[in-house]
Design a protein around this motif. Structure first.
Motif, PDB file in Angstrom:
ATOM      1  N   TYR A  89     -27.240  -0.739  23.027  1.00 37.07           N
ATOM      2  CA  TYR A  89     -25.978  -0.364  22.375  1.00 37.07           C
ATOM      3  C   TYR A  89     -24.794  -0.947  23.141  1.00 37.07           C
ATOM      4  O   TYR A  89     -23.909  -0.214  23.592  1.00 37.07           O
ATOM      5  CB  TYR A  89     -25.868   1.163  22.269  1.00 37.07           C
ATOM      6  N   PRO A  90     -24.741  -2.276  23.274  1.00 38.93           N
ATOM      7  CA  PRO A  90     -23.704  -2.888  24.114  1.00 38.93           C
ATOM      8  C   PRO A  90     -22.282  -2.653  23.610  1.00 38.93           C
ATOM      9  O   PRO A  90     -21.350  -2.578  24.408  1.00 38.93           O
ATOM     10  CB  PRO A  90     -24.060  -4.373  24.111  1.00 38.93           C
ATOM     11  N   ASN A  91     -22.100  -2.533  22.301  1.00 35.73           N
ATOM     12  CA  ASN A  91     -20.735  -2.376  21.781  1.00 35.73           C
ATOM     13  C   ASN A  91     -20.088  -1.084  22.245  1.00 35.73           C
ATOM     14  O   ASN A  91     -18.895  -1.051  22.549  1.00 35.73           O
ATOM     15  CB  ASN A  91     -20.728  -2.470  20.255  1.00 35.73           C
ATOM     16  N   PHE A  92     -20.862  -0.006  22.301  1.00 37.31           N
ATOM     17  CA  PHE A  92     -20.318   1.262  22.790  1.00 37.31           C
ATOM     18  C   PHE A  92     -19.808   1.093  24.221  1.00 37.31           C
ATOM     19  O   PHE A  92     -18.698   1.504  24.548  1.00 37.31           O
ATOM     20  CB  PHE A  92     -21.390   2.356  22.732  1.00 37.31           C
ATOM     21  N   PHE A  93     -20.606   0.465  25.054  1.00 39.87           N
ATOM     22  CA  PHE A  93     -20.225   0.329  26.461  1.00 39.87           C
ATOM     23  C   PHE A  93     -19.125  -0.711  26.656  1.00 39.87           C
ATOM     24  O   PHE A  93     -18.359  -0.629  27.614  1.00 39.87           O
ATOM     25  CB  PHE A  93     -21.463   0.058  27.319  1.00 39.87           C
ATOM     26  N   LYS A  94     -18.996  -1.649  25.719  1.00 43.72           N
ATOM     27  CA  LYS A  94     -17.848  -2.563  25.748  1.00 43.72           C
ATOM     28  C   LYS A  94     -16.561  -1.789  25.474  1.00 43.72           C
ATOM     29  O   LYS A  94     -15.526  -2.064  26.084  1.00 43.72           O
ATOM     30  CB  LYS A  94     -18.028  -3.688  24.730  1.00 43.72           C
ATOM     31  N   VAL A  95     -16.631  -0.846  24.555  1.00 49.15           N
ATOM     32  CA  VAL A  95     -15.463  -0.003  24.263  1.00 49.15           C
ATOM     33  C   VAL A  95     -15.089   0.811  25.502  1.00 49.15           C
ATOM     34  O   VAL A  95     -13.914   0.886  25.884  1.00 49.15           O
ATOM     35  CB  VAL A  95     -15.731   0.919  23.050  1.00 49.15           C
ATOM     36  N   VAL A  96     -16.078   1.425  26.145  1.00 46.18           N
ATOM     37  CA  VAL A  96     -15.808   2.209  27.358  1.00 46.18           C
ATOM     38  C   VAL A  96     -15.207   1.311  28.442  1.00 46.18           C
ATOM     39  O   VAL A  96     -14.219   1.680  29.084  1.00 46.18           O
ATOM     40  CB  VAL A  96     -17.092   2.911  27.856  1.00 46.18           C
ATOM     41  N   SER A  97     -15.760   0.117  28.611  1.00 46.55           N
ATOM     42  CA  SER A  97     -15.221  -0.820  29.609  1.00 46.55           C
ATOM     43  C   SER A  97     -13.787  -1.206  29.276  1.00 46.55           C
ATOM     44  O   SER A  97     -12.938  -1.278  30.168  1.00 46.55           O
ATOM     45  CB  SER A  97     -16.098  -2.069  29.694  1.00 46.55           C
ATOM     46  N   ALA A  98     -13.515  -1.438  28.001  1.00 47.65           N
ATOM     47  CA  ALA A  98     -12.146  -1.781  27.587  1.00 47.65           C
ATOM     48  C   ALA A  98     -11.186  -0.639  27.892  1.00 47.65           C
ATOM     49  O   ALA A  98     -10.055  -0.872  28.340  1.00 47.65           O
ATOM     50  CB  ALA A  98     -12.116  -2.133  26.099  1.00 47.65           C
ATOM     51  N   LEU A  99     -11.619   0.591  27.657  1.00 53.18           N
ATOM     52  CA  LEU A  99     -10.770   1.742  27.973  1.00 53.18           C
ATOM     53  C   LEU A  99     -10.496   1.825  29.467  1.00 53.18           C
ATOM     54  O   LEU A  99      -9.365   2.114  29.894  1.00 53.18           O
ATOM     55  CB  LEU A  99     -11.405   3.035  27.472  1.00 53.18           C
ATOM     56  N   LEU A 100     -11.503   1.568  30.279  1.00 54.36           N
ATOM     57  CA  LEU A 100     -11.307   1.612  31.729  1.00 54.36           C
ATOM     58  C   LEU A 100     -10.399   0.490  32.217  1.00 54.36           C
ATOM     59  O   LEU A 100      -9.721   0.637  33.236  1.00 54.36           O
ATOM     60  CB  LEU A 100     -12.653   1.549  32.459  1.00 54.36           C
ATOM     61  N   LEU A 101     -10.360  -0.607  31.493  1.00 54.99           N
ATOM     62  CA  LEU A 101      -9.477  -1.717  31.856  1.00 54.99           C
ATOM     63  C   LEU A 101      -8.047  -1.506  31.389  1.00 54.99           C
ATOM     64  O   LEU A 101      -7.111  -2.025  31.995  1.00 54.99           O
ATOM     65  CB  LEU A 101      -9.997  -3.031  31.260  1.00 54.99           C
ATOM     66  N   THR A 102      -7.853  -0.766  30.301  1.00 54.52           N
ATOM     67  CA  THR A 102      -6.524  -0.686  29.686  1.00 54.52           C
ATOM     68  C   THR A 102      -5.861   0.678  29.771  1.00 54.52           C
ATOM     69  O   THR A 102      -4.692   0.803  29.412  1.00 54.52           O
ATOM     70  CB  THR A 102      -6.615  -1.077  28.193  1.00 54.52           C
ATOM     71  N   ARG A 103      -6.568   1.693  30.215  1.00 53.61           N
ATOM     72  CA  ARG A 103      -6.020   3.043  30.314  1.00 53.61           C
ATOM     73  C   ARG A 103      -6.207   3.577  31.725  1.00 53.61           C
ATOM     74  O   ARG A 103      -7.119   3.179  32.434  1.00 53.61           O
ATOM     75  CB  ARG A 103      -6.745   4.005  29.358  1.00 53.61           C
ATOM     76  N   THR A 104      -5.349   4.497  32.093  1.00 52.74           N
ATOM     77  CA  THR A 104      -5.556   5.248  33.322  1.00 52.74           C
ATOM     78  C   THR A 104      -6.388   6.466  32.957  1.00 52.74           C
ATOM     79  O   THR A 104      -6.048   7.207  32.044  1.00 52.74           O
ATOM     80  CB  THR A 104      -4.210   5.686  33.937  1.00 52.74           C
ATOM     81  N   VAL A 105      -7.485   6.651  33.679  1.00 50.83           N
ATOM     82  CA  VAL A 105      -8.428   7.720  33.365  1.00 50.83           C
ATOM     83  C   VAL A 105      -8.339   8.812  34.427  1.00 50.83           C
ATOM     84  O   VAL A 105      -8.253   8.518  35.620  1.00 50.83           O
ATOM     85  CB  VAL A 105      -9.868   7.166  33.292  1.00 50.83           C
ATOM     86  N   LEU A 106      -8.332  10.052  33.976  1.00 50.94           N
ATOM     87  CA  LEU A 106      -8.414  11.211  34.861  1.00 50.94           C
ATOM     88  C   LEU A 106      -9.825  11.766  34.743  1.00 50.94           C
ATOM     89  O   LEU A 106     -10.245  12.185  33.671  1.00 50.94           O
ATOM     90  CB  LEU A 106      -7.401  12.285  34.461  1.00 50.94           C
ATOM     91  N   PHE A 107     -10.560  11.751  35.848  1.00 53.88           N
ATOM     92  CA  PHE A 107     -11.919  12.280  35.876  1.00 53.88           C
ATOM     93  C   PHE A 107     -11.869  13.732  36.339  1.00 53.88           C
ATOM     94  O   PHE A 107     -11.306  14.032  37.383  1.00 53.88           O
ATOM     95  CB  PHE A 107     -12.802  11.474  36.842  1.00 53.88           C
ATOM     96  N   VAL A 108     -12.447  14.614  35.539  1.00 50.40           N
ATOM     97  CA  VAL A 108     -12.532  16.038  35.867  1.00 50.40           C
ATOM     98  C   VAL A 108     -14.004  16.405  35.825  1.00 50.40           C
ATOM     99  O   VAL A 108     -14.684  16.135  34.833  1.00 50.40           O
ATOM    100  CB  VAL A 108     -11.751  16.899  34.847  1.00 50.40           C
ATOM    101  N   GLY A 109     -14.500  16.975  36.898  1.00 48.64           N
ATOM    102  CA  GLY A 109     -15.903  17.377  36.924  1.00 48.64           C
ATOM    103  C   GLY A 109     -16.854  16.260  37.277  1.00 48.64           C
ATOM    104  O   GLY A 109     -18.056  16.437  37.270  1.00 48.64           O
ATOM    105  N   CYS A 110     -16.324  15.103  37.547  1.00 52.60           N
ATOM    106  CA  CYS A 110     -17.148  13.969  37.976  1.00 52.60           C
ATOM    107  C   CYS A 110     -17.024  13.898  39.486  1.00 52.60           C
ATOM    108  O   CYS A 110     -15.999  13.489  40.011  1.00 52.60           O
ATOM    109  CB  CYS A 110     -16.652  12.680  37.335  1.00 52.60           C
ATOM    110  N   GLY A 111     -18.049  14.315  40.181  1.00 53.40           N
ATOM    111  CA  GLY A 111     -17.953  14.455  41.622  1.00 53.40           C
ATOM    112  C   GLY A 111     -18.087  13.179  42.424  1.00 53.40           C
ATOM    113  O   GLY A 111     -17.965  13.191  43.629  1.00 53.40           O
ATOM    114  N   PHE A 112     -18.353  12.057  41.759  1.00 59.53           N
ATOM    115  CA  PHE A 112     -18.603  10.805  42.469  1.00 59.53           C
ATOM    116  C   PHE A 112     -19.666  11.012  43.532  1.00 59.53           C
ATOM    117  O   PHE A 112     -19.505  10.664  44.684  1.00 59.53           O
ATOM    118  CB  PHE A 112     -17.318  10.210  43.042  1.00 59.53           C
TER     119      PHE A 112
END
Length: 188
Positions: A89-112
């Motif tokens: 399902y590469p298109n879904f992950f391309k969308v996620v990658s595009a969002l990470l490149l073009t938006r500032t993301v706030l991670f909540v509950g992601c402990g890294f």
């Protein structure tokens, strides 16, 4: 916590959780059914073909990166399952990658704490187009400074730490409430 996340009024939310807690918040707390021809919250998992249409809609979108409990055969629980999902399902992950490149993301509950999916996506984003504008993650205090620096350097994520000595994350909820108030004030 879901109330304060909702009050941030973001057009796109991403989660690695496959439960339905956020959807239940909409259904029960907001008394808003998520069924029908025009649901108020769009939900897409990596197996859905409607992610681009949902992203372009005028309604908020919840991207479930690891699938949904409603489709247990498609849950992503291991690195090999993630690799297969990304391949099939590469298109879904391309969308996620595009969002990470073009938006500032706030991670909540992601402990890294070693989630390879998130780390690979963020690493790709950080190396594809270096940016001085970081993403942010709200996490409990307790990391060594070298680990914090490593996360910032490798993933371009700035950690916003909160006290959680008692383990109940009350300060996280308070910080999200304050953030939603600040966002609301800035929009006026």
């Amino acid at each position: 916590m879901h109330k304060h996340i909702n009050l941030l009024d973001q057009p796109v939310l991403m989660t690695t959780n496959y439960d339905r807690l956020y959807e239940r918040y909409w259904e029960q707390e907001l008394n808003t059914p998520l069924t029908g021809p025009k649901p108020p919250l769009m939900v897409s998992t990596y197996v859905d073909n409607d992610v681009v249409d949902n992203l372009r809609s005028d309604r908020p979108l919840l991207l479930k990166l690891h699938g949904s409990v409603e489709k247990p055969r498609n849950l992503v629980l291991s690195r090999s399952q993630y690799s297969r999902a990304k391949f099939e399902y590469p298109n879904f992950f391309k969308v996620v990658s595009a969002l990470l490149l073009t938006r500032t993301v706030l991670f909540v509950g992601c402990g890294f704490n070693g989630d390879p999916d998130i780390e690979l996506l963020l690493e790709d984003s950080a190396f594809t187009a270096q940016s001085i504008a970081p993403h942010y993650a709200i996490t409990p205090k307790g990391r060594h400074d070298s680990e914090t620096r490593s996360i910032r350097k490798a993933f371009n994520v700035k950690l916003l730490e909160y006290d959680n000595e008692d383990g109940n994350h009350d300060e996280l909820t308070a910080r999200l409430a304050e953030l939603s108030r600040l966002v609301d004030d800035a929009r006026i």
